[in-house]
Motif scaffolding. Structure first.
Motif, PDB file in Angstrom:
ATOM      1  N   THR A 126       0.821  -1.216   0.000  1.00 26.12           N
ATOM      2  CA  THR A 126       0.000   0.000   0.000  1.00 26.12           C
ATOM      3  C   THR A 126       0.850   1.258   0.000  1.00 26.12           C
ATOM      4  O   THR A 126       0.357   2.332  -0.364  1.00 26.12           O
ATOM      5  CB  THR A 126      -0.946   0.021   1.211  1.00 26.12           C
ATOM      6  OG1 THR A 126      -0.173   0.149   2.421  1.00 26.12           O
ATOM      7  CG2 THR A 126      -1.774  -1.254   1.288  1.00 26.12           C
ATOM      8  N   LYS A 181      -2.766  -3.017  -3.566  1.00 27.98           N
ATOM      9  CA  LYS A 181      -2.660  -1.616  -3.162  1.00 27.98           C
ATOM     10  C   LYS A 181      -4.015  -0.926  -3.237  1.00 27.98           C
ATOM     11  O   LYS A 181      -4.400  -0.188  -2.310  1.00 27.98           O
ATOM     12  CB  LYS A 181      -1.647  -0.901  -4.050  1.00 27.98           C
ATOM     13  CG  LYS A 181      -1.461   0.569  -3.691  1.00 27.98           C
ATOM     14  CD  LYS A 181      -0.426   1.224  -4.591  1.00 27.98           C
ATOM     15  CE  LYS A 181      -0.260   2.691  -4.235  1.00 27.98           C
ATOM     16  NZ  LYS A 181       0.762   3.348  -5.097  1.00 27.98           N
ATOM     17  N   ARG A 185      -5.778   0.456   0.207  1.00 24.06           N
ATOM     18  CA  ARG A 185      -5.930   1.885   0.472  1.00 24.06           C
ATOM     19  C   ARG A 185      -7.385   2.310   0.535  1.00 24.06           C
ATOM     20  O   ARG A 185      -7.678   3.487   0.754  1.00 24.06           O
ATOM     21  CB  ARG A 185      -5.171   2.684  -0.589  1.00 24.06           C
ATOM     22  CG  ARG A 185      -3.671   2.403  -0.573  1.00 24.06           C
ATOM     23  CD  ARG A 185      -2.915   3.266  -1.550  1.00 24.06           C
ATOM     24  NE  ARG A 185      -2.890   4.669  -1.128  1.00 24.06           N
ATOM     25  CZ  ARG A 185      -2.246   5.624  -1.775  1.00 24.06           C
ATOM     26  NH1 ARG A 185      -1.586   5.335  -2.875  1.00 24.06           N
ATOM     27  NH2 ARG A 185      -2.261   6.859  -1.345  1.00 24.06           N
TER      28      ARG A 185
END
Length: 431
Positions: A126, A181, A185
Motif C-alpha cells: 500500500t 494496493k 488503500r
C-alpha cells in the motif's frame, strides 16, 4: 474518400468508449459510437434479473476511484456511497474471516513467521509507488519470496490457476501488487475495509453518459459491430461494419478488446501484429438471486481442491438490495471446452459450491439464476507486460487504439477507463 475533419468515430460503448465519446463531444467533435451489443455499457451494462436491474458482471468502487467521483459530479449524479465490507477465505471446507490483522493472526495453517511476512508484504504494497521492478518478476515468485512456497501453494496458487490456467506462473507481480494496493488503500482503518457503489448501479452512469452524448449531438449505434478499419495513405478514414456500411471520420478511437482490434486490422498485418500478441481469458459469470445470504462477506476467496471457482462476490452485502445477490465467476480461456458448457451446468455446480460454504442453503432458497459470458474479459498481464503496450496513437494518423490493459498495472475498472478515455481525447487535434 473525402475527409470529414470534425468527425470522430468511437468503437465500443463500454465505460472507456462512452467516456471518450462524452469528452470528445464536449470538445466540439461530431461523435458517433459503434457498439456490437444491444445496449451500451459493455461489462458495466445491466440486465433485468427477475425484476431487478443488475450488472451482468459485478462492479465496486474504491477510494482511489477519483475519475468516477469527478464524472458523477459533472453529470449531476449522486456521489459514491461507501460501505464497510468484509472478506472471507474458504479453505479446506471451512470459511474464515480475512483481510485484517486479527483475521491473519487467527488464520489456521500458517506459522507466525509466515503470517508476519504475509502482513508485511500487504502493508508495504500500500506504500509502494514504483512498480517497474515488479513488472520484471512473476507474482508467483514474488509471493514465494515474501511468504514462502507453502503459503503461496495454499492461498495464491489455486486462485491464479483457476483464473489464468497455463499462465498462472507468469502473471506479473506488478499487476497483482496494484490490486492489493487499491484494496488496501480503500479502508477506514487497518481493521475495516470500505468499498463503494454507484446509486442505481453502473446503469445510472451509463445512462447519464448516453444522454449527455446525445444532448451534445452525438449518436450511439447499437447492434453495429465494426469489422474493418479503413486506412489509406497512412491515415484512418473511418470504419466498415459487419453489414457493409461505412462510417467516415478523420479520427477513430477503438476501445474494444485487443483481439477485436487485431481482427479489424486484417488488411494491415504490420499494424495488426501489435495487437494480436495480447492474450485474454474469458469469463462465465453465474448470478444467483437467493432468499437468504450465504455469508456476511462481500468477497470470499476459495482455496479448496473440490471447488473449481476462485471465489464469489456477495453483492448485496455492498449495495443494498431487496434480494440477496451472489456472483460466481468462472474465468478460463474462451477456447477451453468448459467455456461452452450449458448454462444449467454452471448454475447447478456453482449453487452447490455455495451450499458447501453455507450448509443451511437449500434448493428452495434459489429464486433465480442467470449466466453471462464474455470471450475477452481479462487481459493476461504477464512478466514484462509494460514493454508490450504500444502507444495508443498508432502509426496510422487519426487512429488511436486502446483497451483496459493499456492502463496497466491498474486492473480493468470503470474509473481507470474513464481516466484513460479523457487522456485519449486530450491528445486529439482541436475539433
Amino acid at each position: 474518400m473525402p475527409r470529414t475533419d470534425d468527425r470522430l468515430l468511437v468503437i465500443g460503448a463500454g465505460p472507456m468508449g462512452l467516456a471518450a465519446a462524452y469528452y470528445a463531444a464536449k470538445a466540439g467533435w461530431k461523435v458517433e459510437v459503434l457498439e456490437a451489443g444491444d445496449r451500451p455499457g459493455g461489462m458495466a451494462a445491466h440486465f433485468d434479473f427477475n425484476g431487478l436491474s443488475l450488472e451482468r458482471f459485478y462492479h465496486f468502487c474504491c477510494r482511489s476511484d477519483v475519475d468516477t467521483t469527478a464524472l458523477l459530479a459533472e453529470l449531476g449524479l449522486p456521489p459514491i456511497s461507501w460501505v464497510p465490507t468484509k472478506m472471507g477465505y474458504f479453505v479446506d471446507g471451512k470459511l474464515h474471516p480475512w483481510g485484517d490483522p486479527i483475521s491473519l493472526l487467527t488464520f489456521p495453517g500458517m506459522s507466525l513467521v509466515e503470517k508476519v511476512r504475509y502482513g508485511l508484504q500487504a502493508y508495504l504494497s500500500t506504500k509502494r509507488s514504483d512498480w517497474r521492478r515488479l513488472d520484471q518478476i512473476s507474482a508467483a515468485d514474488w509471493f514465494r519470496a515474501w511468504c514462502g512456497p507453502r503459503v503461496y501453494d495454499k492461498l495464491w496458487r489455486p486462485l491464479f490457476e483457476l483464473k489464468f490456467y497455463e499462465h498462472a506462473e507468469s502473471i506479473s507481480a506488478a499487476w497483482v501488487w496494484q490490486r492489493i494496493k487499491r484494496l488496501g488503500r480503500s479502508r477506514r482503518s487497518l481493521f475495516q475495509e470500505e468499498l463503494g457503489y454507484i446509486e442505481g448501479g453502473s446503469e445510472a452512469l451509463v445512462t447519464a453518459l448516453t444522454n449527455a452524448i446525445e444532448k451534445l449531438d452525438g449518436t450511439i449505434h447499437l447492434r453495429t459491430p465494426a469489422s474493418r478499419l479503413l486506412i489509406a495513405e497512412g491515415a484512418a478514414h473511418g470504419v466498415e461494419t459487419a453489414d457493409g456500411r461505412r462510417f467516415e471520420a478523420s479520427q477513430v478511437i477503438s476501445t474494444v478488446a485487443m483481439p477485436y482490434a487485431a481482427a479489424m486490422l486484417a488488411d494491415h498485418p504490420d499494424l495488426a501484429s501489435s495487437y494480436a500478441q495480447f492474450e485474454n481469458v474469458g469469463v462465465v459469470c453465474v448470478v444467483h438471486q437467493l432468499a437468504q445470504p450465504v455469508t456476511p462477506n462481500f468477497w470470499v476467496n476459495i482455496s479448496d481442491p473440490t471447488i473449481d471457482a476462485p471465489g464469489f462476490v456477495e453483492f448485496s452485502n455492498l449495495r443494498p438490495l431487496d434480494r440477496h445477490i451472489v456472483y460466481v465467476p468462472y474465468y478460463m480461456p474462451a477456447d477451453n471446452p468448459a467455456f461452452g458448457r450449458p448454462d444449467e451446468s454452471f448454475i447447478e455446480e456453482s449453487f452447490g459450491y455455495l451450499q458447501r460454504v453455507n450448509a443451511a442453503l437449500s434448493a428452495s432458497d434459489r429464486i433465480a439464476s442467470h449466466v453471462a459470458r464474455l470471450r475477452y474479459a481479462q487481459p493476461v498481464c504477464d512478466v514484462g507486460f509494460a514493454d508490450k503496450i504500444p502507444d495508443p496513437q498508432t502509426p496510422a494518423a487519426g487512429l488511436q487504439i486502446a483497451d483496459t490493459c493499456f492502463y496497466y498495472p491498474e486492473d480493468r475498472g470503470v474509473s481507470e477507463s474513464i481516466g484513460y478515455a479523457r487522456r485519449l481525447v486530450e491528445s486529439l487535434p482541436r475539433a
